[in-house]
Design a protein around this motif. Structure first.
Motif, PDB file in Angstrom:
ATOM      1  N   PRO A 147      35.430  40.349  36.663  1.00 49.27           N
ATOM      2  CA  PRO A 147      36.336  41.167  35.614  1.00 49.27           C
ATOM      3  C   PRO A 147      35.506  42.325  35.298  1.00 49.27           C
ATOM      4  N   ALA A 148      36.147  43.512  34.884  1.00 48.50           N
ATOM      5  CA  ALA A 148      35.577  44.810  34.360  1.00 48.50           C
ATOM      6  C   ALA A 148      34.669  44.592  33.294  1.00 48.50           C
ATOM      7  N   GLY A 160      37.243  42.010  43.530  1.00 53.50           N
ATOM      8  CA  GLY A 160      36.813  41.104  44.488  1.00 53.50           C
ATOM      9  C   GLY A 160      36.204  39.799  43.892  1.00 53.50           C
ATOM     10  N   ALA A 161      35.797  38.807  44.732  1.00 50.72           N
ATOM     11  CA  ALA A 161      35.445  37.723  44.409  1.00 50.72           C
ATOM     12  C   ALA A 161      34.022  37.728  43.789  1.00 50.72           C
ATOM     13  N   GLY A 212      28.003  45.078  35.288  1.00 49.97           N
ATOM     14  CA  GLY A 212      26.326  45.284  34.820  1.00 49.97           C
ATOM     15  C   GLY A 212      26.111  44.088  33.789  1.00 49.97           C
ATOM     16  N   ARG A 213      26.527  43.083  33.916  1.00 51.12           N
ATOM     17  CA  ARG A 213      25.958  42.042  32.876  1.00 51.12           C
ATOM     18  C   ARG A 213      25.483  40.824  33.669  1.00 51.12           C
TER      19      ARG A 213
END
Length: 88
Positions: free
Chosen positions: A34-35, A29-30, A39-40
């Motif tokens: 990216p994976a 999603g927007a 969490g960053r």
């Protein structure tokens, strides 16, 4: 030589509703990104061109990313001020 088109004739046009955007590629999603960024949080700063060049040169010379060098620098600052380093 051809002239650039004038945008004055666009002034009186009505604005059409934007078309629905296509679904993101890869199921991302927007807002998720990216994976590798899950969490960053981004930490950024503005530095002189000389500092930027020196850091990019060092990263290239060591075969590391600029992000890895910044993480090392941030961990050094945390240690200097008595905090535990985070790691990455």
């Amino acid at each position: 030589m051809s002239r650039k088109p004038s945008f004055a004739n666009l002034r009186d046009r009505t604005i059409a509703e934007p078309a629905a955007s296509p679904a993101p590629v890869g199921g991302q999603g927007a807002t998720t990104g990216p994976a590798s960024r899950q969490g960053r949080k981004q930490v950024a700063g503005f530095f002189s061109p000389e500092m930027s060049f020196a850091m990019h040169t060092l990263a290239r010379r060591q075969g590391r990313s600029l992000q890895a060098l910044m993480a090392e620098a941030f961990n050094d600052v945390l240690r200097k001020h008595g905090e535990s380093p985070i790691g990455d």
